[in-house]
Design an enzyme around this catalytic site. Structure first.
Site, PDB file in Angstrom:
ATOM      1  N   HIS A  24     -11.018 -64.194   8.447  1.00 20.08           N
ATOM      2  CA  HIS A  24     -11.882 -64.136   9.640  1.00 20.08           C
ATOM      3  C   HIS A  24     -13.355 -63.963   9.287  1.00 20.08           C
ATOM      4  O   HIS A  24     -14.217 -64.156  10.134  1.00 20.08           O
ATOM      5  CB  HIS A  24     -11.430 -62.987  10.546  1.00 20.08           C
ATOM      6  CG  HIS A  24     -10.122 -63.269  11.231  1.00 20.08           C
ATOM      7  ND1 HIS A  24     -10.042 -63.702  12.532  1.00 20.08           N
ATOM      8  CD2 HIS A  24      -8.853 -63.234  10.774  1.00 20.08           C
ATOM      9  CE1 HIS A  24      -8.777 -63.898  12.857  1.00 20.08           C
ATOM     10  NE2 HIS A  24      -8.027 -63.614  11.809  1.00 20.08           N
ATOM     11  N   ASP A  59     -22.017 -63.943   9.616  1.00 26.21           N
ATOM     12  CA  ASP A  59     -20.847 -63.688  10.458  1.00 26.21           C
ATOM     13  C   ASP A  59     -19.829 -64.789  10.212  1.00 26.21           C
ATOM     14  O   ASP A  59     -20.220 -65.957  10.072  1.00 26.21           O
ATOM     15  CB  ASP A  59     -21.273 -63.722  11.937  1.00 26.21           C
ATOM     16  CG  ASP A  59     -20.561 -62.681  12.780  1.00 26.21           C
ATOM     17  OD1 ASP A  59     -19.427 -62.315  12.424  1.00 26.21           O
ATOM     18  OD2 ASP A  59     -21.143 -62.230  13.788  1.00 26.21           O
TER      19      ASP A  59
END
Ligand code: GDG
Length: 465
Positions: free
Chosen positions: A157, A365
């Site tokens: 992720h 991110d």
């Protein structure tokens, strides 16, 4: 496809209203095939022995939820230590914050071995296993060592940094070798997948076989980008909840004379919050028409509070918010509303809807779901503008956002000004393109793409020696 088994550090109950899009999407898949979700219970057993843990079984519809308690020593070394003080900063390009403390690595291995031992006993031969995130990179290797031959996929992720950063992680050879015990490795972006390819070819002498497939250590693995999405419909439904409507009415009333900007993040140094506050201060300094008007509501939900870097960040932000409010605030206007707490999920849509601009400006991110949630909540008639860091994985897909370099504070301020001034026709055009893309590539698409790719791989031919 056989039964689906999902493994993640923490599990979500798919039937609970508070579950986020990911829990709902995985829950759907688990319910369809009948399935099992395995992870840490969130409980620490202070008197427990390292490498041991008690199992708890619970049913949620057709899904079996299986959780494991961790001993204090395992929790400290595996979770707080290696996962969150070594891998999290290093994978977010922050080697300066990484701590490869004595005992962290051994704890990480021990807990992965413990998970594997407990899980292997529950697996059936035709199960398909889907492991999530950086806490569990070596899980497949541990399962294979116990004789498990099921299809096993992994999804990361968070970002995968380029080879020179990966190579600075002590034990990186072992870590990268662990990926080869999977049949499929999913990454958030093409650039992460490119880092994977370069690393395994340059550092592990892997052979690139084409079609995203690599061979090394006597095994083959497919590594490809599967950008995660949100459940757009579920999120739009949330907006009709009573809490969301009440919050929206309150915000519209309270801020009727202001222009709202919103940020929603876990309080994490990867999210770039101090630089965001500085860019907002620059906006007020350079474009005075925003004084007495532009108001930034920043939700910063507490996270990993036992790690020092998070404490420093909290203090930084409190200082900055205080300074900016002190310098620019008026009796009836405060430029920053900084809320260091978790907001109810049902109230988030209201906040997104009332904000003319969303600031999603992480320094790094994996994807960033807030960018997608904000777009999902805008109306076609009068949509707001997304200001998005070029270093969020989402920037690879969301080209119609206003992309910024969060390190360049004057340019970021200028972009925020442009967002606040954007004419309606341009806002509509950008929003329509973004909404279409996040609808097409939603969380259900993501799950299906990954599981279809995993099912297409024949596990018996994976061993090459
Ligand atoms: C990792 C990767 C990747 C935030 N504050 C509150 C709250 N949230 C919700 C948001 C959103 C989620 O949490 C955060 O999503 P992000 O994508 O920003 O990030 P991470 O937690 O860092 O997750 C990330 C993600 O995995 C998925 O693959 O996108 O890059 O780092 O849904 O709305 N929710 C509630 N209250 C809050 O105060 N209820």
């Amino acid at each position: 496809m056989g039964r689906l088994v999902v493994v993640s550090n923490r599990i979500g109950d798919p039937r609970k209203a508070a579950a986020g899009g990911l829990a709902v999407a995985l829950g759907d898949a688990l319910s369809q095939s009948g399935g099992l979700w395995f992870g840490w219970s969130g409980k620490i057993n202070e008197s427990g022995a390292p490498g041991e843990g008690e199992l708890h079984m619970q049913r949620s519809g057709s899904v079996q939820l299986v959780t494991l308690d961790l001993s204090q020593a395992d929790h400290d070394a595996y979770y707080t230590g290696y996962s969150n003080q070594a891998l999290w900063p290093a994978f977010h390009y922050r080697l300066d914050l990484a701590d490869f403390g004595a005992g962290f690595f051994a704890g990480y291995q021990r807990v992965n071995r413990l998970f594997a031992r407990k899980l292997a006993a529950l697996l059936q031969p035709d199960d398909v296993v889907w492991v999530h995130d950086y806490h569990l990179i070596p899980l497949a290797a541990e399962l294979r060592a116990l004789g498990c031959r099921q299809r096993i996929g992994f999804f990361l992720h968070i970002p995968l940094p380029p080879p020179p950063i990966l190579a600075a992680i002590p034990g990186h050879e072992w870590l990268m070798r662990s990926f080869f015990a999977y049949d499929l490795v999913g990454l958030q972006t093409r650039s992460d997948a490119d880092h994977f390819a370069r690393f395994v070819v340059e550092e592990a002498n892997a052979t690139a076989l084409g079609n995203d497939e690599f061979e090394a250590f006597g095994r083959r693995v497919v590594a490809r980008a599967f950008p995660i999405g949100i459940d757009v419909d579920e999120f739009q439904r949330l907006a009709h909840s009573t809490e969301s409507r009440e919050t929206e009415a309150m915000l519209r009333d309270q801020y009727s004379k202001r222009r709202l900007l919103v940020g929603v993040d876990r309080l994490d140094y990867s999210k770039g919050l101090p630089r965001r506050f500085r860019a907002f201060r620059e906006l007020l300094a350079n474009y005075p028409e925003n004084r007495n008007s532009a108001t930034l509501i920043q939700i910063a939900s507490p996270t990993r509070e036992t790690v020092d870097a998070y404490d420093d960040l909290r203090r930084d932000l409190e200082g900055l918010a205080g300074e900016i409010n002190g310098d620019y605030g008026e009796l009836d206007w405060m430029p920053i509303r900084y809320l260091h707490r978790t907001w109810a999920r049902r109230r988030l849509p209201a906040l997104y809807r009332c904000a003319r601009v969303a600031l999603v400006t992480p320094l790094r991110d994996g994807m960033n779901l807030v960018a997608k949630e904000y777009v999902a909540m805008q109306t076609q008639e009068d949509p707001g503008v997304l200001v998005l860091s070029r270093f969020a994985g989402a920037a690879e897909q969301m080209r119609e956002a206003l992309l910024v370099n969060p390190y360049d504070i004057p340019a970021a301020a200028q972009t925020i000004q442009r967002a606040l001034q954007m004419p309606l026709a341009e806002r509509r055009e950008r929003h329509a393109a973004l909404l279409q893309r996040i609808r097409t590539n939603d969380v259900h698409w993501w799950r299906k793409e990954f599981l279809d790719a995993l099912s297409a791989i024949e596990p018996r031919v994976r061993e090459t020696s």
